[in-house]
Design an enzyme around this catalytic site. Structure first.
Site, PDB file in Angstrom:
ATOM      1  N   PRO A 329      27.872 -57.327  94.939  1.00  0.00           N
ATOM      2  CA  PRO A 329      27.270 -58.340  95.808  1.00  0.00           C
ATOM      3  C   PRO A 329      25.791 -58.570  95.491  1.00  0.00           C
ATOM      4  O   PRO A 329      25.164 -57.779  94.797  1.00  0.00           O
ATOM      5  CB  PRO A 329      27.420 -57.749  97.206  1.00  0.00           C
ATOM      6  CG  PRO A 329      28.443 -56.706  97.076  1.00  0.00           C
ATOM      7  CD  PRO A 329      28.405 -56.202  95.678  1.00  0.00           C
ATOM      8  N   ARG A 330      25.285 -59.646  96.066  1.00  0.00           N
ATOM      9  CA  ARG A 330      23.938 -60.098  95.691  1.00  0.00           C
ATOM     10  C   ARG A 330      22.830 -59.111  96.057  1.00  0.00           C
ATOM     11  O   ARG A 330      21.865 -58.972  95.322  1.00  0.00           O
ATOM     12  CB  ARG A 330      23.658 -61.442  96.371  1.00  0.00           C
ATOM     13  CG  ARG A 330      24.562 -62.495  95.834  1.00  0.00           C
ATOM     14  CD  ARG A 330      24.409 -63.791  96.558  1.00  0.00           C
ATOM     15  NE  ARG A 330      25.324 -64.751  95.965  1.00  0.00           N
ATOM     16  CZ  ARG A 330      25.458 -65.994  96.371  1.00  0.00           C
ATOM     17  NH1 ARG A 330      24.743 -66.438  97.375  1.00  0.00           N
ATOM     18  NH2 ARG A 330      26.308 -66.785  95.776  1.00  0.00           N
TER      19      ARG A 330
END
Ligand SMILES: Cc1cc2nc3c(=O)[nH]c(=O)nc-3n(C[C@H](O)[C@H](O)[C@H](O)COP(=O)(O)OP(=O)(O)OC[C@H]3O[C@@H](n4cnc5c(N)ncnc54)[C@H](O)[C@@H]3O)c2cc1C
EC number: 1.3.5.1
Length: 637
Positions: A329-330
């Site tokens: 994820p970011r």
């Protein structure tokens, strides 16, 4: 006031259908007697205006752009999620719900997230019916790709223009209602205040951006869909005009702001290249499907990337997170990039980037295969940097991108002010402490097309016997006077420092102290610096031009004025959340190998802040319960 999220009873998968079956309805004959103001006509507001117009309400829709088609939604590239399972790779609504709650680091409301996943399935059908040209496989089935934080392919896309194509669909639905006379569109109008009468949202004050006239509009309910505020960082991926004025003014009139410090930093943007830049450009996250991220193993390595052999490269995401690799994820990917850059492994002229390398994918799929998937993104990269990503790795860096925080809303998307709703990126809902890629277009669309048309009826059913308040009422007069006074005050400062200078200075404070990582000392210092900057702004800002003409400087100054207040709340929020979670990484809460340490016992809540004039804001806590997704340490290893 106690926060009531109004979550319906029953199992999570039945909550929305139960709500729909039991909420009040407004019959068709009564809908035409009811007026609704919608501020913002991106995917959330445009969809809401089209859907409410179609139902027969009288809609007044506002945007500060010259056309709804210019809303920031148009910039979205990568895609929109839906649990259609077209790839037969094991996706379903529950899995999407699970991924989203986990991806948000257990700081979102289960009931809302489940509903978003549930409605994703219908959204794709609606968009296809509107003519959105999603990518298709050879046999005609819609294509999908993966985004960070998931192991299935559930992202629908239209090359690198998904937001634009979705917005064109929304715009045609909206235009149909404008033509039918059920939506009146006020382009180039900026909402400057909210009007509350007898505890209910009953109107807005807007400025005509061409004539400068301050105008008053009344309605039975007000819907804000004004987008995100991460442009507060000055350098961000957001459109230049994005701002926080509408939600901040609503906050000052009683709407709580939830989790304001939770900001997503996107890992795949173009690095800052100089001092005078006003924007950063996003390269879509979809690139991480085929591009591999690395830095030179040796700090300060000056060789060109193609001259660095494999065993002298550090594919740090693959090394640290083998299960998800480049598709972590970011928040994780951004933090890992910062860690490598800070350790001296950054690349590019300012040593502020990492490589995103397509060498291996080009070998596997050939140039045509890669161009088919990402061709327009590669073209964009070449136009901006002059570099050819087919022959050398792209240089990417983290940048402020999305606000998970925003106006607190209940399950009906109503704020803490009766009759005031918030949709899309301007509310806090659904993404917790970190948004998974491609869930935002989804949230904006389902809020507008599917949720508000149902939930607003539950409120409007009791409004049908009430007349619209007169715009001469004292509440309208007071709000209009306040807007005029704020403009006069700014024009009269007549100082020497341009507006942009304050925005740049504020952005630098926030990026350093309330950005990718935060420390208690840094946040305390930031609060002092922001207060000083705000005072300086009111003493020394120079706003050129007048109030009764198109005046871009004045528009900016009004927006910076609000940012200077919101920024302090962001730091207070970050300071009070004494844990690390999602995008909120506190250096005082990490494991030995640099992973975030959450504290569920004390912080499994939504922090909803109430404005108090002349005092510190009051914190209200909405405690989160997790019945369907077990609270676990988030691991992508
Ligand atoms: C570069 C970029 C790429 C992205 N890519 C993706 C992606 O691939 N997938 C994904 O899911 N998400 C993506 N996102 C996020 C997503 O685009 C946004 O979260 C979403 O489009 C927000 O939609 P919205 O309708 O809430 O707001 P917006 O589209 O920002 O619309 C805001 C509206 O409010 C109006 N407005 C604001 N303030 C006022 C005011 N005071 N008075 C009058 N009008 C006002 C504006 O004129 C505009 O009409 C991306 C974001 C960026 C920055």
């Amino acid at each position: 006031m106690t926060l009531d999220a109004k979550i319906p009873e029953g199992p999570v998968e039945q909550k929305w259908s139960r709500y729909q079956a039991t909420c009040k309805l407004v019959n068709a004959a009564n809908r035409k007697k009811l007026d609704v103001i919608i501020v913002g006509t991106g995917l959330a507001g445009g969809g809401a205006a089209a859907a409410l117009g179609e139902l027969g309400y009288n809609v007044k829709a506002f945007c500060f752009h010259d056309s709804p088609r210019r809303a920031h939604s148009t910039a979205a590239q990568g895609g929109v999620n839906a649990a259609k399972n077209y790839q037969n790779d094991g996706d379903n609504i529950y899995r999407m719900f699970y991924d989203t709650v986990k991806g948000g680091d257990f700081r979102s409301r289960e009931a809302n997230v489940y509903r978003m996943a549930e409605l994703s399935v219908s959204l794709i059908d609606t968009c296809v019916a509107q003519g959105v040209p999603f990518a298709r496989e050879y046999g005609g089935v819609l294509g999908n790709r993966s985004f960070g934080g998931v192991q299935v392919e559930r992202t629908f896309y239209a090359q690198g223009q998904t937001g634009q194509q979705l917005l064109l669909g929304t715009y045609s639905a909206l235009s149909r209602q404008i033509k039918a006379g059920r939506v009146t569109m006020y382009n180039r109008h900026e909402m400057l205040d909210l009007v509350i009468v007898d505890g209910q949202a009953k109107g807005i004050i807007a400025r005509d951006l061409i004539t400068g006239e301050i105008q008053r509009y009344a309605a039975h309910a007000v819907v804000l869909a004004t987008g995100g505020y991460s442009k507060i960082f000055y350098l961000s991926t957001l459109a230049l005009g994005s701002n926080a004025t509408a939600i901040w003014k609503a906050h000052k009139r009683g709407a709580y702001i939830a989790n304001p410090s939770l900001t997503q930093i996107h890992p795949t943007c173009l690095p800052q290249s100089g001092e005078r830049q006003s924007k950063l450009t996003l390269m879509s996250e979809s690139l991480r499907n085929d591009g591999r991220i690395w830095v030179p193993l040796k700090a300060g390595d000056e060789r060109s990337p193609n001259a660095i052999p494999d065993d002298e490269r550090d594919y740090y995401l693959e090394r640290r997170y083998p299960a998800f690799g480049n598709l972590t994820p970011r928040d994780i990917a951004s933090r890992a990039a910062k860690e490598r850059i800070d350790a001296g492994h950054g690349v590019g002229p300012l040593k502020n980037a990492v490589y995103l390398d397509f060498r291996d994918a080009l070998k596997e799929y050939g140039r045509d295969g890669i161009a088919g998937r990402y061709g327009n993104l590669f073209d964009m990269y070449r136009k901006i940097t002059g570099l050819d990503a087919y022959s050398e790795p792209m240089r990417i860096a983290p940048a402020a991108h999305f606000s998970m925080g925003g106006l607190w809303v209940d399950y009906e998307l109503m704020t803490s002010v009766n009759g005031l709703y918030a949709l899309g990126e301007c509310n806090f809902a659904d993404h917790g402490a970190n948004r998974l890629g491609a869930n935002s277009l989804l949230q904006a669309c389902v809020d507008g097309y599917f949720i508000i048309p149902t939930t607003i009826g539950n409120y409007l059913a009791d409004q049908r016997t009430k007349n619209l308040p007169s715009t001469d009422a004292p509440e309208f007069q007071q709000a209009a006077d306040a807007a005029e006074a704020a403009i006069r005050k700014l024009l009269n400062v007549n100082g020497g420092r341009p507006v942009d200078e304050y925005h740049r200075a504020l952005g630098a404070i926030l990026w350093d102290r309330c950005g990718i990582s935060r420390s208690p000392e840094g946040l305390q210092e930031a609060i002092i610096q922001i207060t000083e900057l705000r005072e300086d702004f009111h003493r020394n800002v120079r706003v050129t031009g007048g109030s009764h003409e198109p005046n871009n400087e004045l528009e900016k100054a009004l927006r910076i004025n609000d940012y200077l207040e919101l920024a302090e709340l962001m730091c207070r929020d970050a300071l009070s959340r004494d844990e690390s979670c999602g995008a909120h990484f506190r250096t005082d809460h990490q494991t030995e190998d640099g992973e975030a340490v959450r504290n569920d016992d004390d912080f499994a809540y939504v922090a909803a802040w109430e404005y108090t004039p002349n005092g510190t804001p009051t914190l209200h806590k909405e405690h989160l319960t997790f019945q369907d997704v077990k609270l676990t340490a988030r691991s992508y290893k």
